[in-house]
Design a protein around this motif. Structure first.
Motif, PDB file in Angstrom:
ATOM      1  N   TRP A   1      11.126 -10.189  10.264  1.00  0.00           N
ATOM      2  CA  TRP A   1      10.334 -10.613   9.114  1.00  0.00           C
ATOM      3  C   TRP A   1       9.241  -9.595   8.788  1.00  0.00           C
ATOM      4  CZ3 TRP A   1       9.173 -16.565   8.669  1.00  0.00           C
ATOM      5  CH2 TRP A   1      10.385 -17.235   8.436  1.00  0.00           C
ATOM      6  N   GLY A   2       8.618  -9.019   9.828  1.00  0.00           N
ATOM      7  CA  GLY A   2       7.602  -7.997   9.578  1.00  0.00           C
ATOM      8  C   GLY A   2       8.190  -6.814   8.835  1.00  0.00           C
ATOM      9  N   ALA A   3       9.370  -6.354   9.275  1.00  0.00           N
ATOM     10  CA  ALA A   3      10.014  -5.230   8.602  1.00  0.00           C
ATOM     11  C   ALA A   3      10.397  -5.592   7.166  1.00  0.00           C
ATOM     12  CB  ALA A   3      11.251  -4.795   9.394  1.00  0.00           C
ATOM     13  N   LEU A   4      10.916  -6.811   6.981  1.00  0.00           N
ATOM     14  CA  LEU A   4      11.291  -7.242   5.640  1.00  0.00           C
ATOM     15  C   LEU A   4      10.075  -7.365   4.726  1.00  0.00           C
ATOM     16  CD1 LEU A   4      13.982  -9.952   6.500  1.00  0.00           C
ATOM     17  CD2 LEU A   4      14.383  -7.761   5.346  1.00  0.00           C
ATOM     18  N   ARG A   5       8.956  -7.803   5.276  1.00  0.00           N
ATOM     19  CA  ARG A   5       7.748  -7.926   4.452  1.00  0.00           C
ATOM     20  C   ARG A   5       7.247  -6.555   3.998  1.00  0.00           C
ATOM     21  NH1 ARG A   5       7.273 -11.407   1.443  1.00  0.00           N
ATOM     22  NH2 ARG A   5       5.036 -11.705   1.425  1.00  0.00           N
ATOM     23  N   VAL A   6       7.352  -5.552   4.872  1.00  0.00           N
ATOM     24  CA  VAL A   6       7.001  -4.193   4.456  1.00  0.00           C
ATOM     25  C   VAL A   6       7.916  -3.750   3.311  1.00  0.00           C
ATOM     26  CG1 VAL A   6       6.925  -1.759   5.150  1.00  0.00           C
ATOM     27  CG2 VAL A   6       6.078  -3.519   6.702  1.00  0.00           C
ATOM     28  N   LEU A   7       9.208  -4.021   3.452  1.00  0.00           N
ATOM     29  CA  LEU A   7      10.177  -3.641   2.418  1.00  0.00           C
ATOM     30  C   LEU A   7       9.900  -4.357   1.102  1.00  0.00           C
ATOM     31  CD1 LEU A   7      12.784  -2.093   1.748  1.00  0.00           C
ATOM     32  CD2 LEU A   7      14.074  -4.084   2.578  1.00  0.00           C
ATOM     33  N   VAL A   8       9.659  -5.674   1.179  1.00  0.00           N
ATOM     34  CA  VAL A   8       9.389  -6.442  -0.034  1.00  0.00           C
ATOM     35  C   VAL A   8       8.094  -5.976  -0.699  1.00  0.00           C
ATOM     36  CG1 VAL A   8       8.822  -8.736  -0.924  1.00  0.00           C
ATOM     37  CG2 VAL A   8      10.706  -8.462   0.685  1.00  0.00           C
ATOM     38  N   GLY A   9       7.055  -5.709   0.100  1.00  0.00           N
ATOM     39  CA  GLY A   9       5.801  -5.224  -0.465  1.00  0.00           C
ATOM     40  C   GLY A   9       5.979  -3.927  -1.224  1.00  0.00           C
ATOM     41  N   SER A  10       6.764  -3.009  -0.668  1.00  0.00           N
ATOM     42  CA  SER A  10       7.026  -1.742  -1.350  1.00  0.00           C
ATOM     43  C   SER A  10       7.795  -1.961  -2.649  1.00  0.00           C
ATOM     44  CB  SER A  10       7.828  -0.812  -0.426  1.00  0.00           C
ATOM     45  OG  SER A  10       7.103  -0.518   0.747  1.00  0.00           O
ATOM     46  N   CYS A  11       8.774  -2.863  -2.625  1.00  0.00           N
ATOM     47  CA  CYS A  11       9.546  -3.151  -3.837  1.00  0.00           C
ATOM     48  C   CYS A  11       8.699  -3.830  -4.899  1.00  0.00           C
ATOM     49  CB  CYS A  11      10.752  -4.022  -3.496  1.00  0.00           C
ATOM     50  SG  CYS A  11      12.042  -3.191  -2.559  1.00  0.00           S
ATOM     51  N   LEU A  12       7.865  -4.773  -4.468  1.00  0.00           N
ATOM     52  CA  LEU A  12       7.061  -5.513  -5.446  1.00  0.00           C
ATOM     53  C   LEU A  12       6.088  -4.616  -6.188  1.00  0.00           C
ATOM     54  CD1 LEU A  12       6.973  -8.576  -6.251  1.00  0.00           C
ATOM     55  CD2 LEU A  12       8.372  -8.056  -4.264  1.00  0.00           C
ATOM     56  N   VAL A  13       5.444  -3.690  -5.486  1.00  0.00           N
ATOM     57  CA  VAL A  13       4.513  -2.808  -6.186  1.00  0.00           C
ATOM     58  C   VAL A  13       5.270  -1.917  -7.161  1.00  0.00           C
ATOM     59  CG1 VAL A  13       4.485  -0.867  -4.547  1.00  0.00           C
ATOM     60  CG2 VAL A  13       2.468  -1.356  -5.899  1.00  0.00           C
ATOM     61  N   GLY A  14       6.530  -1.541  -6.819  1.00  0.00           N
ATOM     62  CA  GLY A  14       7.344  -0.788  -7.768  1.00  0.00           C
ATOM     63  C   GLY A  14       7.680  -1.598  -8.998  1.00  0.00           C
ATOM     64  N   LEU A  15       8.012  -2.874  -8.820  1.00  0.00           N
ATOM     65  CA  LEU A  15       8.313  -3.744  -9.953  1.00  0.00           C
ATOM     66  C   LEU A  15       7.092  -3.924 -10.849  1.00  0.00           C
ATOM     67  CD1 LEU A  15      10.414  -6.391  -7.998  1.00  0.00           C
ATOM     68  CD2 LEU A  15      11.297  -4.807  -9.711  1.00  0.00           C
ATOM     69  N   TYR A  16       5.936  -4.185 -10.225  1.00  0.00           N
ATOM     70  CA  TYR A  16       4.711  -4.313 -11.013  1.00  0.00           C
ATOM     71  C   TYR A  16       4.418  -3.023 -11.781  1.00  0.00           C
ATOM     72  CZ  TYR A  16       3.660  -8.448  -8.127  1.00  0.00           C
ATOM     73  OH  TYR A  16       3.698  -9.660  -7.490  1.00  0.00           O
TER      74      TYR A  16
ATOM     75  N   LEU B   1       0.831  -1.201   0.000  1.00  0.00           N
ATOM     76  CA  LEU B   1       0.000   0.000   0.000  1.00  0.00           C
ATOM     77  C   LEU B   1       0.868   1.255   0.000  1.00  0.00           C
ATOM     78  CD1 LEU B   1      -2.976   0.849   0.091  1.00  0.00           C
ATOM     79  CD2 LEU B   1      -2.823   0.814   2.586  1.00  0.00           C
ATOM     80  N   SER B   2       1.890   1.291   0.857  1.00  0.00           N
ATOM     81  CA  SER B   2       2.756   2.468   0.916  1.00  0.00           C
ATOM     82  C   SER B   2       3.577   2.608  -0.363  1.00  0.00           C
ATOM     83  CB  SER B   2       3.676   2.388   2.135  1.00  0.00           C
ATOM     84  OG  SER B   2       4.531   1.254   2.059  1.00  0.00           O
ATOM     85  N   GLY B   3       3.953   1.475  -0.956  1.00  0.00           N
ATOM     86  CA  GLY B   3       4.733   1.522  -2.192  1.00  0.00           C
ATOM     87  C   GLY B   3       3.977   2.127  -3.357  1.00  0.00           C
ATOM     88  N   THR B   4       2.650   2.108  -3.289  1.00  0.00           N
ATOM     89  CA  THR B   4       1.842   2.715  -4.341  1.00  0.00           C
ATOM     90  C   THR B   4       2.154   4.199  -4.493  1.00  0.00           C
ATOM     91  OG1 THR B   4       0.085   1.109  -3.895  1.00  0.00           O
ATOM     92  CG2 THR B   4      -0.518   3.062  -5.145  1.00  0.00           C
ATOM     93  N   TRP B   5       2.552   4.846  -3.404  1.00  0.00           N
ATOM     94  CA  TRP B   5       2.919   6.265  -3.453  1.00  0.00           C
ATOM     95  C   TRP B   5       4.421   6.475  -3.573  1.00  0.00           C
ATOM     96  CZ3 TRP B   5      -1.619   4.731  -1.386  1.00  0.00           C
ATOM     97  CH2 TRP B   5      -2.748   5.496  -1.700  1.00  0.00           C
ATOM     98  N   VAL B   6       5.213   5.584  -2.984  1.00  0.00           N
ATOM     99  CA  VAL B   6       6.667   5.749  -2.995  1.00  0.00           C
ATOM    100  C   VAL B   6       7.254   5.394  -4.358  1.00  0.00           C
ATOM    101  CG1 VAL B   6       8.842   4.942  -1.994  1.00  0.00           C
ATOM    102  CG2 VAL B   6       6.852   5.341  -0.522  1.00  0.00           C
ATOM    103  N   ALA B   7       6.780   4.295  -4.960  1.00  0.00           N
ATOM    104  CA  ALA B   7       7.376   3.798  -6.204  1.00  0.00           C
ATOM    105  C   ALA B   7       7.326   4.801  -7.351  1.00  0.00           C
ATOM    106  CB  ALA B   7       6.707   2.484  -6.611  1.00  0.00           C
ATOM    107  N   PRO B   8       6.206   5.505  -7.596  1.00  0.00           N
ATOM    108  CA  PRO B   8       6.203   6.457  -8.714  1.00  0.00           C
ATOM    109  C   PRO B   8       7.279   7.530  -8.581  1.00  0.00           C
ATOM    110  CG  PRO B   8       3.957   6.043  -7.984  1.00  0.00           C
ATOM    111  CD  PRO B   8       4.868   5.398  -6.982  1.00  0.00           C
ATOM    112  N   ARG B   9       7.583   7.954  -7.358  1.00  0.00           N
ATOM    113  CA  ARG B   9       8.620   8.962  -7.168  1.00  0.00           C
ATOM    114  C   ARG B   9       9.988   8.414  -7.541  1.00  0.00           C
ATOM    115  NH1 ARG B   9       6.774  11.735  -1.373  1.00  0.00           N
ATOM    116  NH2 ARG B   9       4.672  12.359  -2.082  1.00  0.00           N
ATOM    117  N   ALA B  10      10.241   7.155  -7.198  1.00  0.00           N
ATOM    118  CA  ALA B  10      11.520   6.537  -7.559  1.00  0.00           C
ATOM    119  C   ALA B  10      11.651   6.416  -9.069  1.00  0.00           C
ATOM    120  CB  ALA B  10      11.647   5.170  -6.897  1.00  0.00           C
TER     121      ALA B  10
END
Length: 418
Positions: free
Chosen positions: A97-112, A55-64
């Motif tokens: 693992w919780g922190a890593l899952r947040v990180l992976v979720g943000s990266c995955l939405v950027g990749l998609y 969810l957070s990556g939806t806003w972060v990824a476009p900026r990257a």
């Protein structure tokens, strides 16, 4: 159509590798967490963290992407996600693992988002829907393949985490090697929940409830199967049957929804999903095959709730509002997805592994009641119906492929429709 698909084959291959890896790591982490003795409630929290990141990556990824371009952003996201996959095996701790899952979720939405924005630009106007359907088929097939890779090695080892890391890294190869020119920067999603609620409260209910239910399936479905005594093959079969049901049954349900009041169709789909969740609850005592049949049908119905909700919202939005409406629906779905695994995990702590099936039944029963109440309150409404598109939850960039091509109007202010 074949020419179009061939021209974007490198993008589809990159997406397939990415999705196979993502399909594997979700199931792998659930099984490894269970083997490490984490409670179902803790596992649910860890799995919720992924959707928080998404969810957070939806806003972060476009900026990257706007900062460094599509290929560099893809390389950055793929590298971080690949490293995070390895770190899961090196640091076995719920908080880590919780922190890593947040990180992976943000990266995955950027990749998609990178892949989908490319597909959106390259799809010819008259064939955008077919390209979108092809991409969705790749999604379902790749996710199903990913589930079956758990058969290769035990989840307690390092091997499967290494395979995930390799798949995520290899997804970069066809993207980096493509000769296709980069599209324009990804647009930041604009969210107008008040306008969406005014247009179709039932669509919001469906999107939120779908997030609550399906995120729990992705996060805790493997745990339920393992706790029921199924081996790796049985776990993979249960996940695969549910996913393939979602791919197959969307088509006939979508055809029905294009011809009838979608609120009635949505309520009926939810009611049937509740029924088959309860049937799966009963069938789980009879062995694997009866449960697989029930979960195939349940998956087909439950996966359909979100795309029917998207189509329902589109029925009540002006063409220039549809892309913003889709972004709002994605946000609502994401909020539900961030909550769903935690709720399901707590229920499984109380009721045992089959508590996940009760979670599915309770969510869909509540959704049925709410949507039917809204229908009874407002009565029949005759509006031109948008075309149903089978889909799985994705990034806002992919939704541009099924939105009307009105780029000038998309950023213009709109007045509420009466």
């Amino acid at each position: 159509m074949l020419t179009v698909v061939t021209s974007i084959s490198s993008l589809l291959l990159g997406a397939a590798l990415l999705l196979v890896g993502n399909g594997l790591i979700g199931t792998l982490l659930a099984l490894r967490a269970s083997a490490e003795g984490f409670s179902d409630g803790v596992i649910g929290l860890i799995m919720s963290a992924y959707f928080v990141g998404f969810l957070s990556g939806t806003w972060v990824a476009p900026r990257a992407v706007m900062r460094v371009g599509h290929i560099r952003a893809f390389a950055m996201f793929a590298a971080v996600a690949s490293a995070a996959a390895i770190l899961h095996a090196l640091i076995v701790d719920p908080l880590a693992w919780g922190a890593l899952r947040v990180l992976v979720g943000s990266c995955l939405v950027g990749l998609y988002m990178v892949i989908e924005s490319w597909l959106n630009v390259l799809a010819p106007g008259e064939r955008r829907g077919k390209v979108f359907a092809t991409y969705m088929a790749v999604n379902f097939i790749a996710l199903a393949i990913g589930q079956n890779l758990i058969r290769l090695y035990p989840p307690t080892g390092f091997e499967l985490f290494g395979i995930v890391a390799m798949l995520l890294a290899l997804s970069l190869v066809p993207i980096a090697a493509t000769r296709i020119s980069q599209p324009a920067p990804v647009r930041q999603p604009r969210v107008r929940l008040r306008r969406l609620y005014a247009a179709s409260p039932s669509a919001i209910i469906g999107a939120f409830g779908s997030g609550l239910a399906m995120s729990a399936f992705w996060g805790l479905g493997p745990v339920m199967a393992q706790r029921l005594g199924f081996d790796a093959g049985g776990i993979a079969a249960l996940m695969t049957a549910t996913i393939l049901g979602g791919a197959v049954i969307q088509w006939p349900v979508g055809a029905v929804s294009d011809r009838h009041d979608r609120r009635v169709v949505l309520a009926a789909v939810m009611a049937l999903a509740c029924t088959f969740a309860l049937l799966a609850f009963a069938m789980s005592a009879l062995g694997l095959w009866p449960l697989l049949v029930a979960m195939f049908v349940f998956g087909g119905l439950a996966f359909t709730v979100y795309p029917v909700s998207i189509a329902l919202a589109n029925d009540f939005l002006a063409p220039e509002e549809i892309l913003q409406g889709a972004s709002s629906m994605l946000l609502v779905h994401g909020i539900g997805a961030a909550i769903g695994p935690t709720l399901a995990g707590l229920l499984m702590d109380l009721a045992g592994p089959r508590g996940l099936l009760l979670h599915f039944a309770l969510i869909h029963a509540a959704l049925t009641a709410l949507v039917w109440w809204r229908y009874q309150r407002s009565g029949t409404v005759n509006v031109p119906q948008a075309h149903f598109e089978p889909m799985i939850r994705t990034s806002p960039a992919a939704l541009e492929m099924i939105a009307p091509e009105t780029p000038a109007a998309a950023d213009a202010p709109t007045e509420p429709r009466t």
